[in-house]
Scaffold this active site. Structure first.
Site, PDB file in Angstrom:
ATOM      1  N   SER A 226      41.065  32.725  35.687  1.00  0.00           N
ATOM      2  CA  SER A 226      40.480  33.424  36.827  1.00  0.00           C
ATOM      3  C   SER A 226      39.603  32.455  37.605  1.00  0.00           C
ATOM      4  CB  SER A 226      39.686  34.649  36.370  1.00  0.00           C
ATOM      5  OG  SER A 226      38.698  34.303  35.427  1.00  0.00           O
ATOM      6  N   GLY A 228      37.857  33.370  40.668  1.00  0.00           N
ATOM      7  CA  GLY A 228      37.022  34.059  41.640  1.00  0.00           C
ATOM      8  C   GLY A 228      37.747  34.255  42.954  1.00  0.00           C
ATOM      9  N   GLU A 230      39.131  32.192  44.743  1.00  0.00           N
ATOM     10  CA  GLU A 230      40.321  31.343  44.858  1.00  0.00           C
ATOM     11  C   GLU A 230      41.542  31.965  44.206  1.00  0.00           C
ATOM     12  OE1 GLU A 230      39.608  27.218  43.736  1.00  0.00           O
ATOM     13  OE2 GLU A 230      37.462  27.616  43.877  1.00  0.00           O
ATOM     14  N   GLY A 231      41.407  33.138  43.594  1.00  0.00           N
ATOM     15  CA  GLY A 231      42.538  33.802  42.972  1.00  0.00           C
ATOM     16  C   GLY A 231      42.608  33.552  41.482  1.00  0.00           C
ATOM     17  N   GLY A 257      36.620  40.318  36.589  1.00  0.00           N
ATOM     18  CA  GLY A 257      37.424  39.650  35.570  1.00  0.00           C
ATOM     19  C   GLY A 257      37.984  40.622  34.547  1.00  0.00           C
ATOM     20  N   ASP A 258      37.209  41.649  34.220  1.00  0.00           N
ATOM     21  CA  ASP A 258      37.692  42.672  33.289  1.00  0.00           C
ATOM     22  C   ASP A 258      38.840  43.460  33.914  1.00  0.00           C
ATOM     23  OD1 ASP A 258      35.559  41.803  31.724  1.00  0.00           O
ATOM     24  OD2 ASP A 258      34.222  43.367  32.478  1.00  0.00           O
TER      25      ASP A 258
END
Length: 315
Positions: A226, A228, A230-231, A257-258
């Site tokens: 992950s 952020g 930026e994909g 993220g979860d």
């Protein structure tokens, strides 16, 4: 019978989110709103999956004294409650969410103490429940008292059962799990967590891809990094994709993220090939940005975001 998802949260938390325009350290800050949610990475994953309509069970460790918020969440969303109750209070995490810029400052308190015997009880409960093809998402940090190889132990116990195992952790717990004899089928680190495992800087997509392929050689089948805004980078044998979405205006980045992990589990349940799985996972994460707390919007909004996802082949 369709696959069931089991999330494991060994260090849950009551997330208290305070929203303010901008955080100024050392000054009096005026909050615009405050909310409290049952949290912890695996609990957040379970909540998002329930919103999607997937059958999900929440497993792990929970303090007996302040479990009401968790019980209310599980009941409201139809999440099967398999959390082991321990004496004491579940920890509280404070999250300061800034509307200007979308940054969040986390203040995480220590978790409730546990020991190896309680980890064995969680493992035994999962071993009794799992069927081949089920999905287990092992999420978050380990609480005080549990051995650093806690996730490695769970992976060794669960891998022979035919379930699909997904790991989202960090630090020593992640290192020991990835370097152990029974690695997970899928791992989802962020850039910093992957750098900690690798012991070196990973400044660009080429470095990230090379490191992900090291994990494939160690027995992991899918690596998702992950990144952020930026994909996310998705790597399997023979495939490497960078999935991105147009910039979103986040209400809260907490739990994105979860939500990505929940999207990965949802893609596994639907047997999606990597490109479709990548689109769905980043759509889960983007959809979560518009919500405070571990919640997704209606499924049609998530699917609309998935359709907007851009995929760049890196292999």
């Amino acid at each position: 019978m369709s696959a069931r998802v089991y999330t494991v949260t060994l260090n849950p938390a009551l997330d208290q989110t305070v929203t303010l325009e901008r955080l100024t350290p050392g000054a009096v800050n005026l909050a615009q709103s405050a909310s409290s949610n049952a949290g912890g990475k695996g609990v957040n994953v379970a909540s998002c999956l329930a919103d999607w309509g997937a059958p999900v069970s929440a497993c792990g460790l929970l303090g007996r004294n302040n479990g009401e918020a968790f019980e209310q969440l599980f009941q409201a969303k139809g999440i099967a409650d398999r959390m082991l109750r321990l004496p004491g209070d579940t920890r509280i995490n404070i999250k300061l969410a800034e509307l200007a810029g979308g940054d969040t400052t986390d203040i995480n308190l220590p978790g409730i103490a546990a020991d190896a015997a309680e980890l064995d009880r969680v493992s035994a409960d999962l071993e009794a429940a799992l069927r081949p093809g089920d999905i287990v998402a092992l999420c978050g940090s380990l609480p005080p008292g549990l051995p650093a190889d806690g996730y490695a132990r769970l992976l060794r116990s669960l891998r022979p059962l035919g379930a699909r195992l997904l790991l989202d952790s960090s630090g020593e717990a992640l290192r020991l799990a990835l370097n152990g004899a029974a690695p997970p089928h899928c791992v989802k680190p962020n850039r910093q967590e992957l750098e900690q495992w690798a012991g070196r800087s990973l400044p660009d997509s080429a470095a990230l891809l090379a490191c992900a392929r090291e994990l494939l050689q160690a027995g992991v089948e899918r690596v998702v990094v992950s990144l952020g805004a930026e994909g996310a980078l998705f790597v399997e044998n023979g495939q490497a994709l960078l999935a991105t979405l147009p910039a979103q205006r986040p209400l809260s980045t907490v739990g994105a993220g979860d939500a990505l992990v929940a999207g990965l589990a949802a893609g596994w349940r639907d047997a999606l090939a990597l490109p479709a799985a990548a689109r769905l996972a980043v759509a889960f994460a983007a959809a979560k940005l518009a919500r405070v707390g571990p919640h997704l919007p209606p499924a049609e909004q998530v699917r609309a975001l998935a359709a907007q996802a851009q995929l760049r082949h890196l292999d």
